[in-house]
Design a protein around this motif. Sequence first.
Motif, short mmCIF file in Angstrom:
data_model
loop_
_atom_site.label_atom_id
_atom_site.label_comp_id
_atom_site.label_asym_id
_atom_site.label_seq_id
_atom_site.Cartn_x
_atom_site.Cartn_y
_atom_site.Cartn_z
N LEU A 1 0.82 -1.21 0.00
CA LEU A 1 0.00 0.00 0.00
C LEU A 1 0.86 1.27 0.00
O LEU A 1 0.55 2.23 -0.72
CB LEU A 1 -0.95 0.01 1.20
N ALA A 2 1.93 1.26 0.78
CA ALA A 2 2.84 2.41 0.80
C ALA A 2 3.48 2.63 -0.57
O ALA A 2 3.61 3.76 -1.04
CB ALA A 2 3.92 2.21 1.87
N PHE A 3 3.86 1.53 -1.22
CA PHE A 3 4.44 1.63 -2.56
C PHE A 3 3.45 2.26 -3.54
O PHE A 3 3.79 3.19 -4.28
CB PHE A 3 4.87 0.24 -3.05
N VAL A 4 2.23 1.75 -3.55
CA VAL A 4 1.21 2.27 -4.48
C VAL A 4 0.93 3.74 -4.16
O VAL A 4 0.85 4.57 -5.07
CB VAL A 4 -0.08 1.43 -4.43
N GLU A 5 0.80 4.06 -2.88
CA GLU A 5 0.53 5.45 -2.49
C GLU A 5 1.66 6.38 -2.92
O GLU A 5 1.41 7.45 -3.48
CB GLU A 5 0.32 5.53 -0.99
N ASN A 6 2.91 5.97 -2.69
CA ASN A 6 4.06 6.80 -3.06
C ASN A 6 4.21 6.93 -4.57
O ASN A 6 4.60 7.97 -5.07
CB ASN A 6 5.34 6.25 -2.45
N ARG A 7 3.89 5.87 -5.29
CA ARG A 7 4.06 5.87 -6.74
C ARG A 7 2.92 6.59 -7.45
O ARG A 7 3.15 7.38 -8.36
CB ARG A 7 4.16 4.44 -7.26
N ASP A 8 1.66 6.32 -7.00
CA ASP A 8 0.49 6.77 -7.75
C ASP A 8 -0.43 7.72 -6.99
O ASP A 8 -1.38 8.22 -7.57
CB ASP A 8 -0.34 5.55 -8.20
N GLY A 9 -0.20 7.89 -5.70
CA GLY A 9 -1.02 8.81 -4.92
C GLY A 9 -2.05 8.09 -4.06
O GLY A 9 -2.32 6.89 -4.21
N MET A 10 -2.62 8.87 -3.16
CA MET A 10 -3.58 8.33 -2.19
C MET A 10 -4.82 7.76 -2.87
O MET A 10 -5.30 6.69 -2.49
CB MET A 10 -3.97 9.42 -1.19
N ALA A 11 -5.35 8.45 -3.85
CA ALA A 11 -6.58 7.98 -4.51
C ALA A 11 -6.36 6.59 -5.12
O ALA A 11 -7.22 5.71 -5.02
CB ALA A 11 -7.04 8.97 -5.58
N ALA A 12 -5.22 6.39 -5.74
CA ALA A 12 -4.92 5.08 -6.35
C ALA A 12 -4.76 4.01 -5.28
O ALA A 12 -5.21 2.87 -5.46
CB ALA A 12 -3.66 5.17 -7.20
N ALA A 13 -4.15 4.36 -4.15
CA ALA A 13 -3.97 3.38 -3.08
C ALA A 13 -5.32 3.00 -2.47
O ALA A 13 -5.55 1.83 -2.14
CB ALA A 13 -3.03 3.94 -2.01
N LEU A 14 -6.21 3.97 -2.35
CA LEU A 14 -7.55 3.68 -1.83
C LEU A 14 -8.30 2.76 -2.80
O LEU A 14 -8.96 1.81 -2.37
CB LEU A 14 -8.33 4.97 -1.60
N THR A 15 -8.19 3.03 -4.08
CA THR A 15 -8.82 2.18 -5.09
C THR A 15 -8.24 0.78 -5.03
O THR A 15 -8.98 -0.22 -5.08
CB THR A 15 -8.64 2.78 -6.50
N PHE A 16 -6.92 0.68 -4.91
CA PHE A 16 -6.24 -0.61 -4.80
C PHE A 16 -6.77 -1.40 -3.60
O PHE A 16 -7.07 -2.59 -3.70
CB PHE A 16 -4.74 -0.37 -4.67
N ALA A 17 -6.92 -0.72 -2.46
CA ALA A 17 -7.40 -1.38 -1.25
C ALA A 17 -8.85 -1.83 -1.41
O ALA A 17 -9.20 -2.96 -1.05
CB ALA A 17 -7.26 -0.45 -0.04
N ARG A 18 -9.70 -0.97 -1.98
CA ARG A 18 -11.10 -1.34 -2.19
C ARG A 18 -11.22 -2.54 -3.11
O ARG A 18 -11.99 -3.47 -2.86
CB ARG A 18 -11.87 -0.17 -2.80
N GLN A 19 -10.46 -2.52 -4.20
CA GLN A 19 -10.49 -3.64 -5.15
C GLN A 19 -9.96 -4.92 -4.51
O GLN A 19 -10.48 -6.01 -4.75
CB GLN A 19 -9.69 -3.30 -6.41
N GLY A 20 -8.92 -4.79 -3.70
CA GLY A 20 -8.36 -5.95 -3.02
C GLY A 20 -9.36 -6.60 -2.08
O GLY A 20 -9.52 -7.83 -2.07
N VAL A 21 -10.09 -5.79 -1.32
CA VAL A 21 -11.11 -6.33 -0.41
C VAL A 21 -12.15 -7.08 -1.22
O VAL A 21 -12.52 -8.22 -0.89
CB VAL A 21 -11.78 -5.21 0.43
#
Length: 75
Positions: free
Chosen positions: A12-32
């Motif tokens: 999650l930290a990698f995605v957030e640092n690379r693509d931003g908070m919105a992308a990390a939130l989307t990644f987490a939602r999709q993962g769930v």
Amino acid sequence: MDTPESLEWQRLAFVENRDGMAAALTFARQGVAQYASALRESDSGGNQYGAAFRESLLASIRVYREYLLKNETPA
């Protein structure tokens, strides 16, 4: 040794640092959604991916939900 939880926090930290908070939130939602679906399928006798990786998937879901709780703004 890295735990499944610590690996998900790192991801999650990698995605957030690379693509931003919105992308990390989307990644987490999709993962769930994806991991919960895999668990439901295995519980109903379908695809056994969820059965084989049950504990890891549950750990990931816990981390993703915690991340979402900490970082989503109430609507």
